[in-house]
Design a protein around this motif. Structure first.
Motif, PDB file in Angstrom:
ATOM      1  N   GLU A 233       0.834  -1.207   0.000  1.00  0.00           N
ATOM      2  CA  GLU A 233       0.000   0.000   0.000  1.00  0.00           C
ATOM      3  C   GLU A 233       0.869   1.258   0.000  1.00  0.00           C
ATOM      4  O   GLU A 233       0.582   2.231  -0.709  1.00  0.00           O
ATOM      5  N   LYS A 234       1.936   1.237   0.797  1.00  0.00           N
ATOM      6  CA  LYS A 234       2.847   2.382   0.852  1.00  0.00           C
ATOM      7  C   LYS A 234       3.546   2.591  -0.487  1.00  0.00           C
ATOM      8  O   LYS A 234       3.735   3.720  -0.942  1.00  0.00           O
ATOM      9  N   LEU A 235       3.954   1.506  -1.114  1.00  0.00           N
ATOM     10  CA  LEU A 235       4.618   1.617  -2.412  1.00  0.00           C
ATOM     11  C   LEU A 235       3.669   2.156  -3.469  1.00  0.00           C
ATOM     12  O   LEU A 235       4.058   2.986  -4.292  1.00  0.00           O
ATOM     13  N   ASN A 236       2.427   1.704  -3.453  1.00  0.00           N
ATOM     14  CA  ASN A 236       1.444   2.255  -4.385  1.00  0.00           C
ATOM     15  C   ASN A 236       1.272   3.755  -4.176  1.00  0.00           C
ATOM     16  O   ASN A 236       1.174   4.525  -5.139  1.00  0.00           O
ATOM     17  N   SER A 237       1.268   4.177  -2.919  1.00  0.00           N
ATOM     18  CA  SER A 237       1.163   5.597  -2.597  1.00  0.00           C
ATOM     19  C   SER A 237       2.370   6.370  -3.131  1.00  0.00           C
ATOM     20  O   SER A 237       2.229   7.451  -3.708  1.00  0.00           O
ATOM     21  N   LEU A 238       3.556   5.801  -2.944  1.00  0.00           N
ATOM     22  CA  LEU A 238       4.777   6.459  -3.403  1.00  0.00           C
ATOM     23  C   LEU A 238       4.821   6.567  -4.924  1.00  0.00           C
ATOM     24  O   LEU A 238       5.190   7.614  -5.478  1.00  0.00           O
ATOM     25  N   PHE A 239       4.415   5.516  -5.630  1.00  0.00           N
ATOM     26  CA  PHE A 239       4.425   5.573  -7.094  1.00  0.00           C
ATOM     27  C   PHE A 239       3.341   6.512  -7.621  1.00  0.00           C
ATOM     28  O   PHE A 239       3.492   7.064  -8.716  1.00  0.00           O
TER      29      PHE A 239
END
Length: 253
Positions: free
Chosen positions: A57-63
Motif C-alpha cells: 500500500e505504501k509503495l502504491n502511494s509512493l508511485f
C-alpha cells in the motif's frame, strides 16, 4: 533431507504469474523501459519488510506521488515532492537522501546496473552499492535509512538486496531478468524468517542464525539440486513458509 524431485515440485507450484500480484516483484512488472523497471524494483525492495499488505500500500502511494514515472521522478527529484511520506522506521529525510542519491547516480551515469556491475567486477558488490549511498548520506538520516540500506559488514542476510538481484538477473515468469553482468548461478538466496525456518525443516540449513553465513550455506546446498539456478527454490521455500506458518506439523508436499 528433502529430495530434488520434491523441491522442484514446490518451486513449480509457486513460481507462477499468480505469485506476482501479492509480491513486491509486481512493481518490476508495472513498467516497460529498463531504467523505469530497475528504479521501481530498487525502491520496492527498500520497503519490502514488515506486513506485505502495508508496504505494498505504501509503495502504491509512493508511485502515485511519482506519477508512475520512476525515472522522471528520480532525475527531477525535489525534496518537497514527497511531503511527509514515511514507512515504519523510514522518515521523510531518509527517503529524501536515498532519492537525491539516485538522482545523482542517474544524472551522472547509466544508473543502478552500472553501480551494481562495478561492485560485481570488484568482487565487492554489496559493499560498493551501500558505500555509494553511505558516502552521500546526510546528517539528517536516521535508523530508517540504514534499515533500508543495511551495511553488509554487519554480517546480515542482505535479504532485500539479494531479492532485488534475483528479480533483475533471473529471467522467468516472475523475475524480469534485465541485467546481464552476472549469471543466475551466482545469485544468493534471499533469506528471511520464513525461508530460514522452512529450509531447516527441509534439512537444507543447519546454522541457526538468519545471517549471511546462513545465506551462503543454504545457497550452496541448493546448488546441489540446481547449480545453474539455485535461487529458483526461493519460491518453494518462501511460498511454503508463508502458507504453512501456522501448520507446524504440515507435510512438505
Amino acid at each position: 533431507m528433502i529430495t530434488k524431485e520434491e523441491l522442484d515440485k514446490l518451486a513449480q507450484k509457486y513460481e507462477t504469474k499468480d505469485f506476482i500480484k501479492d509480491d513486491p516483484v509486481q512493481f518490476a512488472h508495472k513498467f516497460s523501459t529498463k531504467k523505469d523497471i530497475e528504479i521501481a524494483s530498487f525502491i520496492a525492495s527498500l520497503l519490502a519488510y514488515g506486513s506485505r499488505k502495508q508496504f505494498i500500500e505504501k509503495l502504491n502511494s509512493l508511485f502515485n506521488i511519482a506519477q508512475n514515472e520512476p525515472l522522471n521522478f528520480i532525475q527531477n527529484f525535489e525534496s518537497g515532492i514527497i511531503g511527509d511520506f514515511n514507512y515504519r522506521f523510514g522518515k521523510p529525510n531518509d527517503f529524501i537522501c536515498i532519492f537525491e542519491t539516485l538522482k545523482e547516480l542517474y544524472n551522472t551515469s547509466e544508473g543502478l546496473e552500472e553501480l551494481f556491475k562495478h561492485g560485481y567486477q570488484q568482487n565487492k558488490l554489496f559493499e560498493t552499492v551501500t558505500g555509494y549511498f553511505y558516502e552521500r548520506a546526510s546528517k539528517n538520516v536516521g535508523q530508517g535509512f540504514y534499515q533500508m540500506i543495511p551495511d553488509p559488514r554487519n554480517g546480515g542476510a542482505m535479504k532485500r538486496m539479494c531479492m532485488l538481484l534475483r528479480w533483475m538477473v533471473r529471467k522467468s515468469v516472475v523475475d524480469v531478468g534485465i541485467w546481464n553482468f552476472m549469471k543466475p548461478s551466482e545469485l544468493y538466496i534471499p533469506l528471511d524468517v520464513h525461508v530460514g525456518n522452512v529450509s531447516r525443516q527441509m534439512g537444507l540449513l543447519i546454522r541457526k542464525a538468519n545471517d549471511f553465513k546462513s545465506v551462503v550455506e543454504l545457497t550452496e546446498n541448493l546448488k546441489h539440486f540446481c547449480p545453474e539456478d539455485p535461487t529458483k527454490y526461493d519460491f518453494a521455500m518462501f511460498g511454503y513458509g508463508v502458507n504453512n506458518k501456522d501448520k507446524k506439523n504440515a507435510a512438505l508436499i
